[in-house]
Design a protein around this motif. Structure first.
Motif, PDB file in Angstrom:
ATOM      1  N   ALA A  69       0.808  -1.217   0.000  1.00 52.43           N
ATOM      2  CA  ALA A  69       0.000   0.000   0.000  1.00 52.43           C
ATOM      3  C   ALA A  69       0.843   1.270   0.000  1.00 52.43           C
ATOM      4  CB  ALA A  69      -0.937   0.003   1.198  1.00 52.43           C
ATOM      5  N   GLN A  70       2.061   1.194   0.592  1.00 51.66           N
ATOM      6  CA  GLN A  70       2.889   2.387   0.681  1.00 51.66           C
ATOM      7  C   GLN A  70       3.775   2.579  -0.543  1.00 51.66           C
ATOM      8  OE1 GLN A  70       3.711  -0.483   2.199  1.00 51.66           O
ATOM      9  NE2 GLN A  70       5.521  -0.693   0.923  1.00 51.66           N
ATOM     10  N   SER A  71       3.676   1.683  -1.510  1.00 48.01           N
ATOM     11  CA  SER A  71       4.509   1.784  -2.707  1.00 48.01           C
ATOM     12  C   SER A  71       4.050   2.934  -3.603  1.00 48.01           C
ATOM     13  CB  SER A  71       4.455   0.475  -3.494  1.00 48.01           C
ATOM     14  OG  SER A  71       5.184   0.584  -4.694  1.00 48.01           O
ATOM     15  N   ALA A 190      14.318   1.768  10.575  1.00 47.55           N
ATOM     16  CA  ALA A 190      14.830   3.004   9.991  1.00 47.55           C
ATOM     17  C   ALA A 190      16.206   2.838   9.352  1.00 47.55           C
ATOM     18  CB  ALA A 190      14.887   4.102  11.054  1.00 47.55           C
ATOM     19  N   GLU A 191      16.965   1.829   9.794  1.00 48.77           N
ATOM     20  CA  GLU A 191      18.318   1.637   9.259  1.00 48.77           C
ATOM     21  C   GLU A 191      18.334   0.815   7.972  1.00 48.77           C
ATOM     22  OE1 GLU A 191      21.364   0.291  11.849  1.00 48.77           O
ATOM     23  OE2 GLU A 191      20.802   1.636  13.483  1.00 48.77           O
ATOM     24  N   VAL A 192      17.242   0.124   7.676  1.00 50.58           N
ATOM     25  CA  VAL A 192      17.265  -0.764   6.509  1.00 50.58           C
ATOM     26  C   VAL A 192      16.267  -0.373   5.427  1.00 50.58           C
ATOM     27  CG1 VAL A 192      18.086  -2.726   7.857  1.00 50.58           C
ATOM     28  CG2 VAL A 192      15.628  -2.369   7.582  1.00 50.58           C
ATOM     29  N   VAL A 193      15.334   0.496   5.743  1.00 50.63           N
ATOM     30  CA  VAL A 193      14.325   0.888   4.758  1.00 50.63           C
ATOM     31  C   VAL A 193      14.892   1.932   3.802  1.00 50.63           C
ATOM     32  CG1 VAL A 193      12.112   2.075   4.431  1.00 50.63           C
ATOM     33  CG2 VAL A 193      12.357   0.351   6.223  1.00 50.63           C
ATOM     34  N   GLY A 198      10.994   5.054  -5.200  1.00 49.91           N
ATOM     35  CA  GLY A 198      11.115   6.503  -5.169  1.00 49.91           C
ATOM     36  C   GLY A 198      10.218   7.194  -4.163  1.00 49.91           C
ATOM     37  N   VAL A 199       9.748   6.467  -3.138  1.00 43.68           N
ATOM     38  CA  VAL A 199       8.894   7.102  -2.136  1.00 43.68           C
ATOM     39  C   VAL A 199       9.721   8.002  -1.232  1.00 43.68           C
ATOM     40  CG1 VAL A 199       7.222   5.218  -2.147  1.00 43.68           C
ATOM     41  CG2 VAL A 199       9.125   5.149  -0.535  1.00 43.68           C
ATOM     42  N   LEU A 204       7.547   7.393   2.857  1.00 41.11           N
ATOM     43  CA  LEU A 204       8.708   6.689   3.383  1.00 41.11           C
ATOM     44  C   LEU A 204       8.519   6.394   4.871  1.00 41.11           C
ATOM     45  CD1 LEU A 204      11.504   5.543   2.824  1.00 41.11           C
ATOM     46  CD2 LEU A 204      12.466   7.804   3.296  1.00 41.11           C
ATOM     47  N   GLU A 205       7.905   7.318   5.575  1.00 44.49           N
ATOM     48  CA  GLU A 205       7.613   7.090   6.992  1.00 44.49           C
ATOM     49  C   GLU A 205       6.636   5.922   7.158  1.00 44.49           C
ATOM     50  OE1 GLU A 205       6.253  10.711   8.723  1.00 44.49           O
ATOM     51  OE2 GLU A 205       8.128  11.798   8.362  1.00 44.49           O
ATOM     52  N   ARG A 206       5.628   5.848   6.295  1.00 43.99           N
ATOM     53  CA  ARG A 206       4.664   4.741   6.356  1.00 43.99           C
ATOM     54  C   ARG A 206       5.358   3.413   6.076  1.00 43.99           C
ATOM     55  NH1 ARG A 206       1.327   8.183   3.444  1.00 43.99           N
ATOM     56  NH2 ARG A 206       1.677   7.003   1.524  1.00 43.99           N
ATOM     57  N   LYS A 207       6.250   3.437   5.092  1.00 38.95           N
ATOM     58  CA  LYS A 207       6.982   2.218   4.750  1.00 38.95           C
ATOM     59  C   LYS A 207       7.807   1.760   5.943  1.00 38.95           C
ATOM     60  CE  LYS A 207      10.262   0.417   1.314  1.00 38.95           C
ATOM     61  NZ  LYS A 207      11.039   0.713   0.092  1.00 38.95           N
ATOM     62  N   THR A 208       8.469   2.690   6.610  1.00 43.17           N
ATOM     63  CA  THR A 208       9.289   2.355   7.771  1.00 43.17           C
ATOM     64  C   THR A 208       8.425   1.788   8.904  1.00 43.17           C
ATOM     65  OG1 THR A 208      10.839   4.124   7.185  1.00 43.17           O
ATOM     66  CG2 THR A 208      10.976   3.238   9.409  1.00 43.17           C
TER      67      THR A 208
END
Length: 215
Positions: A69-71, A190-193, A198-199, A204-208
């Motif tokens: 969903a966050q893509s 946060a260290e691997v995301v 191109g988010v 990017l916060e949602r993905k993390t």
């Protein structure tokens, strides 16, 4: 369960290849990554120089990830890209054509009916899409092993190749990979995301946060 032999790279061949490269009329290591690849190929083939690359094959494994969903792109792009691969119009197929390499597509978990594609594309299909890993299991019991064995079987069927190059296609794949890395190495999300397709910003916060919840 079938057994597939995977030979260990020949350390002596790798050392001999590096020695041969260092003996050429050029600065040591000046070819950079190309030298590493040449040594790896010699080790894989067990001979220096390695065999000519007359038969190069690419296999793209495709599957939808429930956690997408966050893509930056909807998951339907996975199925669309499989059709582009099959039509020979993708980046990988165009590049492969330039060097005479073949490209095979294996639908492992694409969420579509696939009624109009060749049967060999879906011959190893495990399921239609995976679960959203931040709220549920990605796969049912036994499906991960089935997918692993499918990959081994496909690799075995392509073993005549001088080089076999695996790839993957699936919207949400970098999120899943980040979760696996975070879990396996014990690192915070946060260290691997990364930015993936191109988010940035809130996406990017949602993905993390999704990766953190999955772990």
């Amino acid at each position: 369960m079938p057994s597939y032999a995977i030979p260990v790279p020949d350390a002596a061949a790798r050392a001999a290849a590096l020695e041969r490269l260092d003996g050429l009329v050029k600065p040591v290591g000046s070819l950079g990554r190309l030298e590493e690849l040449a040594a790896w190929l010699s080790a894989a083939h067990g001979v220096v120089p390695p065999r000519p690359l007359d038969d190069v094959r690419v296999v793209v494994f495709a599957g939808d990830h429930g956690v997408s969903a966050q893509s930056a792109y909807p998951r339907e792009v996975t199925a669309a890209m499989v059709r582009v691969f099959l039509a020979g119009r993708s980046g990988v197929t165009v590049l492969a054509a330039q060097v005479g390499a073949s490209v095979r597509v294996a639908d492992i978990a694409v969420d579509w009916d696939a009624a109009d594609v060749p049967a060999e594309v879906t011959a190893h299909k495990i399921r239609r899409g995976s679960g959203a890993i931040d709220v549920e299991d990605a796969l049912a019991p036994g499906e991960a092993l089935a997918a692993f064995e499918a990959g081994r079987a496909i690799a075995a069927s392509e073993s005549a190749a001088d080089v076999l190059i695996p790839g993957d296609m699936g919207i949400g794949n970098t999120t899943v990979c980040a979760a696996v890395v975070a879990s396996a190495l014990g690192l915070p999300a946060a260290e691997v995301v990364g930015t993936g397709t191109g988010v940035s910003g809130e996406a990017l916060e949602r993905k993390t946060s999704v990766v953190a919840a999955a772990v």
